[in-house]
Scaffold this motif. Structure first.
Motif, PDB file in Angstrom:
ATOM      1  N   GLU A   1       0.814  -1.222   0.000  1.00  0.00           N
ATOM      2  CA  GLU A   1       0.000   0.000   0.000  1.00  0.00           C
ATOM      3  C   GLU A   1       0.842   1.265   0.000  1.00  0.00           C
ATOM      4  OE1 GLU A   1      -4.147  -1.547   2.097  1.00  0.00           O
ATOM      5  OE2 GLU A   1      -2.679  -0.486   3.329  1.00  0.00           O
ATOM      6  N   THR A   2       2.060   1.188   0.484  1.00  0.00           N
ATOM      7  CA  THR A   2       2.948   2.354   0.471  1.00  0.00           C
ATOM      8  C   THR A   2       3.877   2.345  -0.744  1.00  0.00           C
ATOM      9  OG1 THR A   2       4.570   1.201   1.876  1.00  0.00           O
ATOM     10  CG2 THR A   2       2.913   2.569   2.979  1.00  0.00           C
ATOM     11  N   TYR A   3       3.756   1.332  -1.583  1.00  0.00           N
ATOM     12  CA  TYR A   3       4.613   1.236  -2.782  1.00  0.00           C
ATOM     13  C   TYR A   3       4.298   2.354  -3.766  1.00  0.00           C
ATOM     14  CZ  TYR A   3       6.052  -0.361  -7.437  1.00  0.00           C
ATOM     15  OH  TYR A   3       6.564  -0.437  -8.709  1.00  0.00           O
ATOM     16  N   ARG A   4       5.330   2.958  -4.292  1.00  0.00           N
ATOM     17  CA  ARG A   4       5.218   3.926  -5.373  1.00  0.00           C
ATOM     18  C   ARG A   4       6.289   3.608  -6.401  1.00  0.00           C
ATOM     19  NH1 ARG A   4       1.378   4.240  -2.879  1.00  0.00           N
ATOM     20  NH2 ARG A   4       0.273   6.043  -2.025  1.00  0.00           N
ATOM     21  N   CYS A   5       5.868   3.460  -7.626  1.00  0.00           N
ATOM     22  CA  CYS A   5       6.814   3.191  -8.709  1.00  0.00           C
ATOM     23  C   CYS A   5       7.606   4.458  -9.002  1.00  0.00           C
ATOM     24  CB  CYS A   5       6.050   2.734  -9.955  1.00  0.00           C
ATOM     25  SG  CYS A   5       7.094   2.321 -11.371  1.00  0.00           S
ATOM     26  N   GLU A   6       8.919   4.374  -8.915  1.00  0.00           N
ATOM     27  CA  GLU A   6       9.782   5.529  -9.157  1.00  0.00           C
ATOM     28  C   GLU A   6      10.814   5.217 -10.222  1.00  0.00           C
ATOM     29  OE1 GLU A   6       9.283   8.416  -8.066  1.00  0.00           O
ATOM     30  OE2 GLU A   6       7.837   8.038  -6.464  1.00  0.00           O
ATOM     31  N   PRO A   7      10.808   5.930 -11.350  1.00  0.00           N
ATOM     32  CA  PRO A   7       9.809   6.927 -11.720  1.00  0.00           C
ATOM     33  C   PRO A   7       8.494   6.269 -12.109  1.00  0.00           C
ATOM     34  CG  PRO A   7      11.320   6.592 -13.541  1.00  0.00           C
ATOM     35  CD  PRO A   7      11.844   5.764 -12.403  1.00  0.00           C
ATOM     36  N   PRO A   8       7.374   7.009 -12.082  1.00  0.00           N
ATOM     37  CA  PRO A   8       6.064   6.405 -12.370  1.00  0.00           C
ATOM     38  C   PRO A   8       5.974   5.768 -13.746  1.00  0.00           C
ATOM     39  CG  PRO A   8       5.809   8.562 -11.359  1.00  0.00           C
ATOM     40  CD  PRO A   8       7.265   8.427 -11.684  1.00  0.00           C
ATOM     41  N   GLU A   9       6.786   6.261 -14.693  1.00  0.00           N
ATOM     42  CA  GLU A   9       6.731   5.746 -16.065  1.00  0.00           C
ATOM     43  C   GLU A   9       7.754   4.643 -16.316  1.00  0.00           C
ATOM     44  OE1 GLU A   9       9.610   9.216 -15.981  1.00  0.00           O
ATOM     45  OE2 GLU A   9       7.642   8.755 -15.141  1.00  0.00           O
ATOM     46  N   ALA A  10       8.324   4.075 -15.279  1.00  0.00           N
ATOM     47  CA  ALA A  10       9.358   3.047 -15.432  1.00  0.00           C
ATOM     48  C   ALA A  10       8.866   1.879 -16.280  1.00  0.00           C
ATOM     49  CB  ALA A  10       9.789   2.537 -14.065  1.00  0.00           C
ATOM     50  N   THR A  11       9.757   1.350 -17.104  1.00  0.00           N
ATOM     51  CA  THR A  11       9.409   0.237 -17.983  1.00  0.00           C
ATOM     52  C   THR A  11      10.435  -0.880 -17.861  1.00  0.00           C
ATOM     53  OG1 THR A  11      10.648   1.149 -19.863  1.00  0.00           O
ATOM     54  CG2 THR A  11       8.316   1.772 -19.668  1.00  0.00           C
ATOM     55  N   VAL A  12      10.018  -2.060 -18.299  1.00  0.00           N
ATOM     56  CA  VAL A  12      10.920  -3.190 -18.481  1.00  0.00           C
ATOM     57  C   VAL A  12      10.904  -3.544 -19.962  1.00  0.00           C
ATOM     58  CG1 VAL A  12      10.622  -4.062 -16.143  1.00  0.00           C
ATOM     59  CG2 VAL A  12       9.080  -4.849 -17.954  1.00  0.00           C
ATOM     60  N   SER A  13      11.875  -4.336 -20.383  1.00  0.00           N
ATOM     61  CA  SER A  13      11.952  -4.660 -21.807  1.00  0.00           C
ATOM     62  C   SER A  13      11.321  -6.009 -22.142  1.00  0.00           C
ATOM     63  CB  SER A  13      13.417  -4.658 -22.268  1.00  0.00           C
ATOM     64  OG  SER A  13      14.159  -5.660 -21.581  1.00  0.00           O
ATOM     65  N   CYS A  14      11.086  -6.830 -21.125  1.00  0.00           N
ATOM     66  CA  CYS A  14      10.530  -8.158 -21.403  1.00  0.00           C
ATOM     67  C   CYS A  14       9.023  -8.067 -21.649  1.00  0.00           C
ATOM     68  CB  CYS A  14      10.802  -9.102 -20.238  1.00  0.00           C
ATOM     69  SG  CYS A  14       9.911  -8.720 -18.725  1.00  0.00           S
ATOM     70  N   PRO A  15       8.434  -9.067 -22.312  1.00  0.00           N
ATOM     71  CA  PRO A  15       6.975  -9.092 -22.479  1.00  0.00           C
ATOM     72  C   PRO A  15       6.281  -9.148 -21.123  1.00  0.00           C
ATOM     73  CG  PRO A  15       8.034 -10.708 -23.914  1.00  0.00           C
ATOM     74  CD  PRO A  15       9.088 -10.214 -22.971  1.00  0.00           C
ATOM     75  N   VAL A  16       5.105  -8.533 -21.047  1.00  0.00           N
ATOM     76  CA  VAL A  16       4.284  -8.580 -19.836  1.00  0.00           C
ATOM     77  C   VAL A  16       2.933  -9.183 -20.191  1.00  0.00           C
ATOM     78  CG1 VAL A  16       3.077  -7.232 -18.073  1.00  0.00           C
ATOM     79  CG2 VAL A  16       5.430  -6.633 -18.712  1.00  0.00           C
ATOM     80  N   VAL A  17       2.555 -10.214 -19.464  1.00  0.00           N
ATOM     81  CA  VAL A  17       1.259 -10.878 -19.639  1.00  0.00           C
ATOM     82  C   VAL A  17       0.473 -10.680 -18.354  1.00  0.00           C
ATOM     83  CG1 VAL A  17       0.053 -13.049 -20.082  1.00  0.00           C
ATOM     84  CG2 VAL A  17       2.261 -12.598 -21.194  1.00  0.00           C
ATOM     85  N   THR A  18      -0.680 -10.019 -18.439  1.00  0.00           N
ATOM     86  CA  THR A  18      -1.484  -9.768 -17.247  1.00  0.00           C
ATOM     87  C   THR A  18      -2.678 -10.708 -17.209  1.00  0.00           C
ATOM     88  OG1 THR A  18      -2.757  -8.039 -18.379  1.00  0.00           O
ATOM     89  CG2 THR A  18      -0.802  -7.353 -17.148  1.00  0.00           C
ATOM     90  N   LEU A  19      -3.089 -11.051 -15.989  1.00  0.00           N
ATOM     91  CA  LEU A  19      -4.225 -11.945 -15.767  1.00  0.00           C
ATOM     92  C   LEU A  19      -5.011 -11.404 -14.574  1.00  0.00           C
ATOM     93  CD1 LEU A  19      -1.334 -13.830 -15.944  1.00  0.00           C
ATOM     94  CD2 LEU A  19      -3.044 -15.505 -16.627  1.00  0.00           C
ATOM     95  N   ILE A  20      -6.326 -11.226 -14.744  1.00  0.00           N
ATOM     96  CA  ILE A  20      -7.148 -10.708 -13.651  1.00  0.00           C
ATOM     97  C   ILE A  20      -8.507 -11.392 -13.645  1.00  0.00           C
ATOM     98  CG2 ILE A  20      -6.060  -8.428 -13.604  1.00  0.00           C
ATOM     99  CD1 ILE A  20      -8.574  -7.376 -15.119  1.00  0.00           C
TER     100      ILE A  20
END
Length: 255
Positions: A179-198
């Motif tokens: 809950e206190t996590y903040r992505c820094e910088p907010p626009e940070a990216t990775v280069s690998c594929p991302v597969v989301t499941l919800i």
């Protein structure tokens, strides 16, 4: 059910042995979760995949160790543990809090010159999708109500005062971390594929919040939506594992 360590201390567990060197699937548990949550995944996917599960401090056989209440610190420690395992292709699967941890570990590995071949982010909104949440500051009754709302905990455990005394401090610490996590910088990216499941009725992530994961990768992005809530994967385990095997096989052949 603690599994065997991999030579990487207490952090990484292996429940079944892979038949041959090949891709490794590293699984990161949800808040309050333990490595044993992924025992069925290991049983189903081994020996074709070398399935490894992360054991955070503060639970099961690590219950006497203090929990880590900061995602960045947790990711730093796990990166050091996982770097020696990059001699084989790694794929990451993280559920809920585990998806955020896996994302931050991926960022750190890429800075070190390596990367997982794919990141599966389950049951979690994108790192830049913020909500003001403070469950970790609430009383025990509110924490129990949260567990009931997510419907991922055996109801018998919620009626056992002794078990609750054991799990609530760990759960509260994990909730504080996420809950206190903040992505820094907010626009940070990775280069690998991302597969989301919800799950389509998950109170912790909407489709729109999930879609924002696309902005956090320069690689391919896919999204899968299932019927169900935060623990949709309990009812759709076969389909989830089929997606995992198929996607890893497209990148690195699974024997």
């Amino acid at each position: 059910m603690t599994g065997t360590t991999t030579g990487n201390g207490a952090w990484v567990r292996r429940f079944h042995t892979a038949s041959a060197p090949g891709p490794r699937l590293v699984c990161f548990p949800h808040a309050g979760g333990a490595a044993s949550f992924f025992f069925p995944v290991s049983k189903q996917l081994s020996p074709a995949l070398d399935v490894l599960a992360i054991q955070y401090p503060g639970r099961q056989d690590r219950r006497r160790e203090p929990c880590v209440e900061d995602i960045a610190t947790l990711a730093d420690r796990l990166t050091a543990e996982l770097l020696p395992l990059t001699d084989q292709p790694l794929a990451f699967f993280g559920h809920s809090m585990g998806a955020v941890v896996a994302f931050e570990v991926t960022r750190r590995l890429e800075k070190a010159g390596t990367s997982p071949i794919v990141l599966f982010a389950s049951g979690r909104r994108a790192p830049s999708s913020l909500r003001q949440e403070s469950v970790h500051r609430a009383g025990d009754r509110a924490m129990i109500a949260e567990l009931q709302r997510l419907d991922g905990t055996d109801a018998r455990m919620l009626d056992d005062p002794e078990l609750l005394r054991m799990i609530l401090p760990t759960l509260r610490s994990d909730y504080k971390a996420v809950e206190t996590y903040r992505c820094e910088p907010p626009e940070a990216t990775v280069s690998c594929p991302v597969v989301t499941l919800i799950g389509d009725t998950d109170p912790h992530v909407t489709r729109e919040e999930c879609l924002r994961w696309k902005t956090h990768t320069s690689g391919q992005f896919d999204m899968h939506v299932f019927n169900g809530g935060h623990f949709y994967l309990n009812a759709h385990a076969a389909s989830v594992m089929e997606i995992i095997v198929e996607r890893i096989g497209e990148i690195s052949p699974v024997k």
